[in-house]
Design a protein around this motif. Sequence first.
Motif, PDB file in Angstrom:
ATOM      1  N   ASP A 163      12.954  58.466 -34.554  1.00 36.46           N
ATOM      2  CA  ASP A 163      13.467  58.769 -35.358  1.00 36.46           C
ATOM      3  C   ASP A 163      13.211  61.198 -35.001  1.00 36.46           C
ATOM      4  N   ILE A 164      14.322  61.460 -34.795  1.00 35.85           N
ATOM      5  CA  ILE A 164      14.900  62.605 -34.604  1.00 35.85           C
ATOM      6  C   ILE A 164      14.478  63.187 -35.531  1.00 35.85           C
ATOM      7  N   ALA A 165      14.670  62.941 -36.857  1.00 32.89           N
ATOM      8  CA  ALA A 165      14.587  63.833 -38.088  1.00 32.89           C
ATOM      9  C   ALA A 165      13.101  63.957 -37.957  1.00 32.89           C
ATOM     10  N   LYS A 166      12.913  63.491 -38.082  1.00 35.33           N
ATOM     11  CA  LYS A 166      10.700  63.786 -37.589  1.00 35.33           C
ATOM     12  C   LYS A 166      10.333  64.082 -36.590  1.00 35.33           C
ATOM     13  N   ASN A 167      11.433  63.868 -35.132  1.00 32.07           N
ATOM     14  CA  ASN A 167      10.469  63.223 -34.339  1.00 32.07           C
ATOM     15  C   ASN A 167       9.074  63.125 -33.380  1.00 32.07           C
ATOM     16  N   MET A 168       9.769  62.305 -33.700  1.00 29.22           N
ATOM     17  CA  MET A 168       8.121  60.777 -34.004  1.00 29.22           C
ATOM     18  C   MET A 168       9.050  59.914 -33.327  1.00 29.22           C
ATOM     19  N   LEU A 169       7.957  59.001 -31.908  1.00 24.52           N
ATOM     20  CA  LEU A 169       8.230  57.879 -31.413  1.00 24.52           C
ATOM     21  C   LEU A 169       7.519  57.217 -31.744  1.00 24.52           C
ATOM     22  N   TYR A 170       7.950  55.824 -31.594  1.00 19.18           N
ATOM     23  CA  TYR A 170       6.602  54.856 -32.299  1.00 19.18           C
ATOM     24  C   TYR A 170       6.996  53.429 -31.513  1.00 19.18           C
ATOM     25  N   LEU A 171       6.457  52.313 -31.519  1.00 16.63           N
ATOM     26  CA  LEU A 171       5.519  51.519 -31.174  1.00 16.63           C
ATOM     27  C   LEU A 171       5.295  50.132 -31.940  1.00 16.63           C
ATOM     28  N   GLN A 172       5.873  49.305 -32.455  1.00 14.35           N
ATOM     29  CA  GLN A 172       5.999  48.314 -33.187  1.00 14.35           C
ATOM     30  C   GLN A 172       5.641  47.131 -32.892  1.00 14.35           C
ATOM     31  N   MET A 173       3.733  47.091 -32.580  1.00 10.00           N
ATOM     32  CA  MET A 173       3.250  45.523 -31.753  1.00 10.00           C
ATOM     33  C   MET A 173       3.334  44.720 -32.552  1.00 10.00           C
ATOM     34  N   ASN A 174       4.353  43.515 -32.653  1.00  9.02           N
ATOM     35  CA  ASN A 174       3.900  42.384 -33.100  1.00  9.02           C
ATOM     36  C   ASN A 174       3.360  40.877 -32.408  1.00  9.02           C
ATOM     37  N   ASN A 175       2.750  39.708 -33.166  1.00  8.37           N
ATOM     38  CA  ASN A 175       1.729  39.146 -32.420  1.00  8.37           C
ATOM     39  C   ASN A 175       1.105  39.533 -30.928  1.00  8.37           C
ATOM     40  N   VAL A 176       0.795  40.221 -31.420  1.00 10.27           N
ATOM     41  CA  VAL A 176       0.009  40.795 -30.107  1.00 10.27           C
ATOM     42  C   VAL A 176      -1.297  39.739 -29.379  1.00 10.27           C
ATOM     43  N   GLU A 177      -1.570  39.865 -28.107  1.00 13.08           N
ATOM     44  CA  GLU A 177      -2.063  38.780 -27.522  1.00 13.08           C
ATOM     45  C   GLU A 177      -3.423  39.474 -26.763  1.00 13.08           C
ATOM     46  N   ARG A 178      -4.656  39.554 -26.704  1.00 18.33           N
ATOM     47  CA  ARG A 178      -5.598  40.134 -25.720  1.00 18.33           C
ATOM     48  C   ARG A 178      -5.134  40.676 -24.556  1.00 18.33           C
ATOM     49  N   GLU A 179      -4.214  39.998 -23.058  1.00 18.24           N
ATOM     50  CA  GLU A 179      -3.618  41.122 -22.348  1.00 18.24           C
ATOM     51  C   GLU A 179      -2.892  42.872 -22.841  1.00 18.24           C
ATOM     52  N   ASP A 180      -2.738  42.634 -24.355  1.00 21.87           N
ATOM     53  CA  ASP A 180      -2.577  44.027 -24.807  1.00 21.87           C
ATOM     54  C   ASP A 180      -3.150  44.874 -24.816  1.00 21.87           C
ATOM     55  N   THR A 181      -4.903  44.485 -24.594  1.00 21.17           N
ATOM     56  CA  THR A 181      -5.689  45.241 -25.049  1.00 21.17           C
ATOM     57  C   THR A 181      -5.378  46.931 -24.090  1.00 21.17           C
ATOM     58  N   ALA A 182      -5.660  47.496 -24.333  1.00 21.03           N
ATOM     59  CA  ALA A 182      -5.613  49.074 -22.944  1.00 21.03           C
ATOM     60  C   ALA A 182      -5.313  50.209 -23.711  1.00 21.03           C
ATOM     61  N   VAL A 183      -5.288  51.509 -23.123  1.00 19.99           N
ATOM     62  CA  VAL A 183      -4.636  53.001 -24.229  1.00 19.99           C
ATOM     63  C   VAL A 183      -3.327  53.006 -23.957  1.00 19.99           C
ATOM     64  N   TYR A 184      -2.938  53.222 -24.982  1.00 19.36           N
ATOM     65  CA  TYR A 184      -2.275  53.660 -24.867  1.00 19.36           C
ATOM     66  C   TYR A 184      -1.218  55.275 -25.111  1.00 19.36           C
ATOM     67  N   TYR A 185      -0.509  54.950 -24.058  1.00 23.03           N
ATOM     68  CA  TYR A 185      -0.433  56.924 -24.061  1.00 23.03           C
ATOM     69  C   TYR A 185       1.575  56.585 -24.244  1.00 23.03           C
ATOM     70  N   CYS A 186       1.433  58.260 -25.027  1.00 23.39           N
ATOM     71  CA  CYS A 186       3.227  57.845 -25.557  1.00 23.39           C
ATOM     72  C   CYS A 186       3.143  59.311 -24.200  1.00 23.39           C
ATOM     73  N   TYR A 187       4.544  59.109 -23.507  1.00 24.14           N
ATOM     74  CA  TYR A 187       5.397  60.124 -22.551  1.00 24.14           C
ATOM     75  C   TYR A 187       6.500  60.094 -22.932  1.00 24.14           C
ATOM     76  N   ALA A 188       6.569  60.944 -22.245  1.00 20.33           N
ATOM     77  CA  ALA A 188       8.456  61.934 -22.056  1.00 20.33           C
ATOM     78  C   ALA A 188       8.413  62.995 -20.749  1.00 20.33           C
ATOM     79  N   TRP A 189       9.856  62.541 -20.930  1.00 21.27           N
ATOM     80  CA  TRP A 189      10.543  63.360 -19.700  1.00 21.27           C
ATOM     81  C   TRP A 189      12.096  64.415 -19.725  1.00 21.27           C
ATOM     82  N   LYS A 190      11.556  65.556 -19.425  1.00 20.65           N
ATOM     83  CA  LYS A 190      12.658  66.116 -19.602  1.00 20.65           C
ATOM     84  C   LYS A 190      13.209  66.379 -17.755  1.00 20.65           C
TER      85      LYS A 190
END
Length: 114
Positions: A71-98
Amino acid sequence: VQLQASGGGLVQAGGSLRLSCAASESISSIHIMGWYRQAPGKQREPVATISNIDSTYYKDSVEGRFTISRDIAKNMLYLQMNNVEREDTAVYYCYAWKPANSYWGQGTQVTVSS
């Protein structure tokens, strides 16, 4: 750019979770933003990325289950995670590159229980 990730937690397998990442400046100038994750004993890996022209990439194992958006207006990044699996267990990091610089958020824990 400072990145603040949130939204992690404990979720049952098959459930849903939405991660959010707040950026300290306009994200319209950021070439690529994304989510990486690191599970215990494993290397950090890309999960999903989105470019400044809204081109997206997904790791094969999350394709069709996860959706990255911004959402550019809010300066937000999202990750919608559906039907999660045990293998999705982790620490999730937001990343940006210029050009010539990359930035990481502090990480948010996602734990999927069976």
